[in-house]
Design an enzyme around this catalytic site. Sequence first.
Site, mmCIF file in Angstrom:
data_model
loop_
_atom_site.group_PDB
_atom_site.id
_atom_site.type_symbol
_atom_site.label_atom_id
_atom_site.label_comp_id
_atom_site.label_asym_id
_atom_site.label_seq_id
_atom_site.Cartn_x
_atom_site.Cartn_y
_atom_site.Cartn_z
ATOM 1 N N LYS A 105 0.866 -1.186 0.000
ATOM 2 C CA LYS A 105 0.000 0.000 0.000
ATOM 3 C C LYS A 105 0.894 1.225 0.000
ATOM 4 O O LYS A 105 2.045 1.164 0.462
ATOM 5 C CB LYS A 105 -0.878 0.026 1.263
ATOM 6 C CG LYS A 105 -2.181 0.747 1.069
ATOM 7 C CD LYS A 105 -3.171 -0.150 0.328
ATOM 8 C CE LYS A 105 -4.544 0.375 0.220
ATOM 9 N NZ LYS A 105 -5.478 -0.607 -0.325
ATOM 10 N N GLY A 215 -24.324 3.433 1.539
ATOM 11 C CA GLY A 215 -23.202 4.021 0.789
ATOM 12 C C GLY A 215 -23.425 3.829 -0.697
ATOM 13 O O GLY A 215 -22.845 2.927 -1.315
ATOM 14 N N GLY A 217 -22.381 4.783 -3.533
ATOM 15 C CA GLY A 217 -21.320 5.343 -4.383
ATOM 16 C C GLY A 217 -20.945 4.321 -5.438
ATOM 17 O O GLY A 217 -21.784 3.515 -5.864
ATOM 18 N N ASN A 218 -19.664 4.300 -5.845
ATOM 19 C CA ASN A 218 -19.216 3.377 -6.903
ATOM 20 C C ASN A 218 -19.589 1.945 -6.610
ATOM 21 O O ASN A 218 -20.304 1.288 -7.370
ATOM 22 C CB ASN A 218 -17.682 3.439 -7.018
ATOM 23 C CG ASN A 218 -17.249 4.688 -7.740
ATOM 24 O OD1 ASN A 218 -17.885 5.080 -8.710
ATOM 25 N ND2 ASN A 218 -16.205 5.319 -7.255
ATOM 26 N N ALA A 219 -19.081 1.441 -5.481
ATOM 27 C CA ALA A 219 -19.266 0.025 -5.161
ATOM 28 C C ALA A 219 -20.735 -0.284 -4.865
ATOM 29 O O ALA A 219 -21.286 -1.286 -5.338
ATOM 30 C CB ALA A 219 -18.374 -0.348 -3.985
ATOM 31 N N GLY A 220 -21.396 0.590 -4.095
ATOM 32 C CA GLY A 220 -22.783 0.347 -3.692
ATOM 33 C C GLY A 220 -23.744 0.346 -4.875
ATOM 34 O O GLY A 220 -24.618 -0.520 -4.980
HETATM 35 P P1 NAD Z 1 -17.394 6.168 -3.151
HETATM 36 O O1 NAD Z 1 -16.823 7.400 -2.568
HETATM 37 O O2 NAD Z 1 -17.732 6.115 -4.599
HETATM 38 O O3 NAD Z 1 -18.758 5.790 -2.372
HETATM 39 C C1 NAD Z 1 -18.918 5.884 -1.009
HETATM 40 C C2 NAD Z 1 -20.366 6.300 -0.752
HETATM 41 O O4 NAD Z 1 -20.608 6.245 0.655
HETATM 42 C C3 NAD Z 1 -20.698 7.730 -1.194
HETATM 43 O O5 NAD Z 1 -21.920 7.719 -1.893
HETATM 44 C C4 NAD Z 1 -20.865 8.496 0.126
HETATM 45 O O6 NAD Z 1 -21.819 9.532 0.013
HETATM 46 C C5 NAD Z 1 -21.369 7.388 1.017
HETATM 47 N N1 NAD Z 1 -21.191 7.629 2.449
HETATM 48 C C6 NAD Z 1 -20.170 8.223 3.105
HETATM 49 N N2 NAD Z 1 -20.412 8.245 4.433
HETATM 50 C C7 NAD Z 1 -21.609 7.637 4.614
HETATM 51 C C8 NAD Z 1 -22.403 7.337 5.743
HETATM 52 N N3 NAD Z 1 -21.995 7.669 6.961
HETATM 53 N N4 NAD Z 1 -23.582 6.713 5.554
HETATM 54 C C9 NAD Z 1 -24.004 6.369 4.325
HETATM 55 N N5 NAD Z 1 -23.279 6.602 3.211
HETATM 56 C C10 NAD Z 1 -22.111 7.248 3.356
HETATM 57 O O7 NAD Z 1 -16.385 4.989 -2.736
HETATM 58 P P2 NAD Z 1 -16.328 3.494 -3.304
HETATM 59 O O8 NAD Z 1 -15.243 3.385 -4.306
HETATM 60 O O9 NAD Z 1 -17.687 3.017 -3.645
HETATM 61 O O10 NAD Z 1 -15.812 2.730 -1.994
HETATM 62 C C11 NAD Z 1 -16.687 2.449 -0.920
HETATM 63 C C12 NAD Z 1 -16.039 1.442 -0.003
HETATM 64 O O11 NAD Z 1 -15.728 0.264 -0.732
HETATM 65 C C13 NAD Z 1 -14.714 1.910 0.618
HETATM 66 O O12 NAD Z 1 -14.588 1.362 1.910
HETATM 67 C C14 NAD Z 1 -13.678 1.300 -0.286
HETATM 68 O O13 NAD Z 1 -12.447 1.135 0.373
HETATM 69 C C15 NAD Z 1 -14.349 -0.034 -0.594
HETATM 70 N N6 NAD Z 1 -13.821 -0.643 -1.794
HETATM 71 C C16 NAD Z 1 -14.073 -0.100 -3.019
HETATM 72 C C17 NAD Z 1 -13.511 -0.687 -4.130
HETATM 73 C C18 NAD Z 1 -13.809 -0.168 -5.525
HETATM 74 O O14 NAD Z 1 -13.356 -0.817 -6.482
HETATM 75 N N7 NAD Z 1 -14.558 0.909 -5.696
HETATM 76 C C19 NAD Z 1 -12.675 -1.798 -3.997
HETATM 77 C C20 NAD Z 1 -12.450 -2.356 -2.716
HETATM 78 C C21 NAD Z 1 -13.036 -1.755 -1.616
#
Ligand code: NAD
Length: 414
Positions: A105, A215, A217-220
């Site tokens: 990392k 959440g 966002g991307n993953a959700g």
């Molecule tokens: P992102 O920033 O696109 O999405 C995160 C979402 O969470 C946003 O919509 C934000 O508004 C929301 N959020 C923040 N605080 C919140 C809360 N208290 N309650 C509800 N929603 C809240 O990020 P992402 O890329 O989707 O990553 C999300 C998680 O998944 C992280 O922990 C990241 O480490 C993990 N992850 C992502 C990937 C990937 O490929 N995108 C890979 C491995 C792990």
Amino acid sequence: MTSYNSFETARRQILEAAEILKLDKSTTDLLIQPQREYTFTMPVMLDSGAIEIMTGFRIQYNTARGPAKGGIRFHPEETIDTIRALSCWMTWKAAVSDLPLGGGKGGVICNPKHLSVKELERVARAYIRAVADFIGTEKDIPAPDVYTNPQTMAWMMDEYETIVRKHSSGILTDKPMQIGGTEGRRDATSRGGVITVREACRHYGIKPDTFIVQGFGNAGQRAALLHKEILGGGKLIAASDSKSAVYNPNGIDPMELVRHKLTTGSLKGFKGAEEAERDSILELEADVLYPAALENAINETNAHKIRSKLVCELANGPTTPEADEILFANGIHVLPDLLASAGGVIVSYFEMVQDSSFIFWEEDIVHKALDKKITKAFHSVVQSQKEKRVHPRLAALIVGVARVAEACKLRGWV
Ligand code: NAD
């Protein structure tokens, strides 16, 4: 709520796994610390002409199973201990999925929200100039993480190739498709998570009819879209982001909600559901809960109120150790992040394979290969859980730690 130093948590976890695995002292001593750490200063010219001296890190936690793999974060509150913990967890994550990789990392202490695009490019290039001797396709292959993305990787790859005077697209993963990226990377984490849900539902006899996404966002969002595709059905009943939440027991159209979020930047005002209090949606009754936001969302204050049958951790570290015990005692099945969010690193590994062979795969080949790898990982974790009679997170950790310990032993390190 209890506060955590992530690396102390990571070390406590290793000691727990080492005790169950009866590892000898030298192996344990080796595994509870990073193999190599590099901290450096990076002079970066700002648009104003001023020079800001930033601090950067890169850690190769353990490379017994292969070159280090893990993201680079740009974050104002970055610390060496966070990077240590994340590189440690990457080591076990890669091993649980049986990838021929170690864990790494990196990070830069900076605030990307205060930097222009040109300044971000200079940070990316300065980082690579600092670590060029430390990384390599057969040593350490970075990827994006918090506040870095495929564009950051493109600048970094270009800087690296300028230094080594040859093409070297395998030096980083999660690159744009046009310059050595892979098909299937964008939704890999969510796809992997939903596949583990499919396997868990079959194993525990759960029907994944209703689900919640914390959440959006991307993953959700991608998990919400893939849930139906992979599981053949299922209603999204609630979703939240950092500012708001929506709820409809009759089901929310995930695609409509994605469109609404994209056009308005928020979940507020969505016509197909009623507004809900943000954190309350975690406590709704559902078959599957996908925490996909930040760390510690499920903690000692709300764990006993969780009423989902299955928790699929797409986020890194969404459940605190205390909450883990409560969920386990209440019979809630947790798919731990080491397993459930491994889809990203698995497809990054496929990207490395494609870059080194110069043969690029069709999307369906990537999907099938991911399915096979993560399904196998799920069953190794279930097996470990059965054999050791521990909760799923410890079961996954035991699989990862055992594989890394074995590689260290085979190499004659311990
Ligand atoms: P992102 O920033 O696109 O999405 C995160 C979402 O969470 C946003 O919509 C934000 O508004 C929301 N959020 C923040 N605080 C919140 C809360 N208290 N309650 C509800 N929603 C809240 O990020 P992402 O890329 O989707 O990553 C999300 C998680 O998944 C992280 O922990 C990241 O480490 C993990 N992850 C992502 C990937 C990937 O490929 N995108 C890979 C491995 C792990």
